[in-house]
Design a protein around this motif. Structure first.
Motif, PDB file in Angstrom:
ATOM      1  N   VAL A   2       3.519   5.173  -6.374  1.00  0.00           N
ATOM      2  CA  VAL A   2       3.129   5.072  -7.789  1.00  0.00           C
ATOM      3  C   VAL A   2       2.119   6.171  -8.126  1.00  0.00           C
ATOM      4  O   VAL A   2       2.251   6.878  -9.136  1.00  0.00           O
ATOM      5  N   LEU A   3       1.128   6.341  -7.262  1.00  0.00           N
ATOM      6  CA  LEU A   3       0.132   7.389  -7.497  1.00  0.00           C
ATOM      7  C   LEU A   3       0.774   8.780  -7.450  1.00  0.00           C
ATOM      8  O   LEU A   3       0.393   9.674  -8.207  1.00  0.00           O
ATOM      9  N   ALA A  20      -0.758   4.869   1.932  1.00  0.00           N
ATOM     10  CA  ALA A  20       0.320   4.711   2.915  1.00  0.00           C
ATOM     11  C   ALA A  20      -0.167   5.089   4.311  1.00  0.00           C
ATOM     12  O   ALA A  20       0.121   4.389   5.291  1.00  0.00           O
ATOM     13  N   LEU A  21      -0.898   6.183   4.406  1.00  0.00           N
ATOM     14  CA  LEU A  21      -1.417   6.586   5.719  1.00  0.00           C
ATOM     15  C   LEU A  21      -2.407   5.557   6.254  1.00  0.00           C
ATOM     16  O   LEU A  21      -2.415   5.255   7.455  1.00  0.00           O
ATOM     17  N   TRP A  22      -3.235   5.023   5.377  1.00  0.00           N
ATOM     18  CA  TRP A  22      -4.188   3.991   5.783  1.00  0.00           C
ATOM     19  C   TRP A  22      -3.449   2.784   6.362  1.00  0.00           C
ATOM     20  O   TRP A  22      -3.797   2.290   7.432  1.00  0.00           O
ATOM     21  N   ALA A  23      -2.426   2.327   5.663  1.00  0.00           N
ATOM     22  CA  ALA A  23      -1.645   1.182   6.145  1.00  0.00           C
ATOM     23  C   ALA A  23      -1.001   1.494   7.488  1.00  0.00           C
ATOM     24  O   ALA A  23      -1.015   0.664   8.404  1.00  0.00           O
ATOM     25  N   PHE A  24      -0.442   2.664   7.620  1.00  0.00           N
ATOM     26  CA  PHE A  24       0.254   3.040   8.845  1.00  0.00           C
ATOM     27  C   PHE A  24      -0.692   3.073  10.049  1.00  0.00           C
ATOM     28  O   PHE A  24      -0.361   2.577  11.126  1.00  0.00           O
ATOM     29  N   PHE A  25      -1.861   3.653   9.865  1.00  0.00           N
ATOM     30  CA  PHE A  25      -2.750   3.860  11.003  1.00  0.00           C
ATOM     31  C   PHE A  25      -3.712   2.711  11.292  1.00  0.00           C
ATOM     32  O   PHE A  25      -4.317   2.672  12.362  1.00  0.00           O
ATOM     33  N   THR A  26      -3.874   1.764  10.364  1.00  0.00           N
ATOM     34  CA  THR A  26      -4.945   0.768  10.559  1.00  0.00           C
ATOM     35  C   THR A  26      -4.484  -0.682  10.622  1.00  0.00           C
ATOM     36  O   THR A  26      -5.329  -1.569  10.737  1.00  0.00           O
ATOM     37  N   LEU A  56       0.840  -1.205   0.000  1.00  0.00           N
ATOM     38  CA  LEU A  56       0.000   0.000   0.000  1.00  0.00           C
ATOM     39  C   LEU A  56       0.873   1.253   0.000  1.00  0.00           C
ATOM     40  O   LEU A  56       0.569   2.232  -0.682  1.00  0.00           O
ATOM     41  N   SER A  57       1.959   1.218   0.746  1.00  0.00           N
ATOM     42  CA  SER A  57       2.881   2.356   0.758  1.00  0.00           C
ATOM     43  C   SER A  57       3.556   2.531  -0.599  1.00  0.00           C
ATOM     44  O   SER A  57       3.687   3.658  -1.101  1.00  0.00           O
ATOM     45  N   LEU A  86      -7.700   1.645  -2.748  1.00  0.00           N
ATOM     46  CA  LEU A  86      -6.646   1.880  -3.729  1.00  0.00           C
ATOM     47  C   LEU A  86      -7.169   1.648  -5.140  1.00  0.00           C
ATOM     48  O   LEU A  86      -6.864   2.420  -6.057  1.00  0.00           O
ATOM     49  N   LEU A  87      -7.975   0.620  -5.303  1.00  0.00           N
ATOM     50  CA  LEU A  87      -8.540   0.343  -6.624  1.00  0.00           C
ATOM     51  C   LEU A  87      -9.423   1.504  -7.093  1.00  0.00           C
ATOM     52  O   LEU A  87      -9.415   1.866  -8.279  1.00  0.00           O
ATOM     53  N   VAL A  88     -10.150   2.105  -6.171  1.00  0.00           N
ATOM     54  CA  VAL A  88     -10.951   3.288  -6.513  1.00  0.00           C
ATOM     55  C   VAL A  88     -10.034   4.432  -6.952  1.00  0.00           C
ATOM     56  O   VAL A  88     -10.302   5.115  -7.954  1.00  0.00           O
TER      57      VAL A  88
END
Length: 150
Positions: free
Chosen positions: A63-64, A87-93, A57-58, A112-114
């Motif tokens: 890439v984005l 990346a923030l989602w992965a870090f916090f959840t 995810l990070s 991410l797909l969205v």
């Protein structure tokens, strides 16, 4: 997967190995035991999926971010802001145990797909991008579902 250049396709498929391996070692006690002995306990079951999922995810945030360089002005500001969300989602959840972390990673990869679809619709990605992202996301979500729902 016609239309996807060979290198991104092969590398993308290779990137699925930790997710598939994690699901297989979750489903097979014998494979889990062998993997734990041969590779170590953090490289089997949900543990490898959760750590690697947060890394991916990070990576995809980066890439984005790269796609965001193709735009300017307020669209660029929006794209750069959106690009850091995975990346923030992965870090916090991704704390709180394997089921909660796996569920949150599934939400993260769906989100991410969205974002992929949004950047694609704005013409910021290669034309083949969504073909690849749909394939990879489907496999990742299925593999994470093994640890979350079984």
């Amino acid at each position: 997967m016609s239309g996807i250049p060979r290198a991104p396709l092969v590398l993308g498929l290779a990137g699925l190995i930790p997710f598939v391996w994690g699901a297989l070692t979750y489903l097979s006690g014998d494979l889990n035991d062998w993997g734990s002995r041969a590779l170590g306990p953090r490289f089997v079951g949900p543990y490898v999926q959760l750590f690697y999922g947060a890394v991916i995810l990070s990576f995809m945030s980066g890439v984005l971010w790269g796609f965001s360089t193709k735009t300017a002005g307020s669209r660029a500001t929006l794209c750069y802001g959106l690009s850091v969300l995975p990346a923030l989602w992965a870090f916090f959840t991704t704390g709180g145990g394997p089921v909660d972390a796996g569920t949150n990673l599934m939400i993260g990869f769906a989100g991410l797909l969205v974002l992929d679809a949004l950047f694609w619709s704005w013409g910021l990605t290669p034309r083949w991008w969504m073909k690849l992202r749909l394939l990879l996301s489907a496999v990742v979500l299925a593999c994470l579902a093994v640890g979350v729902f079984l």
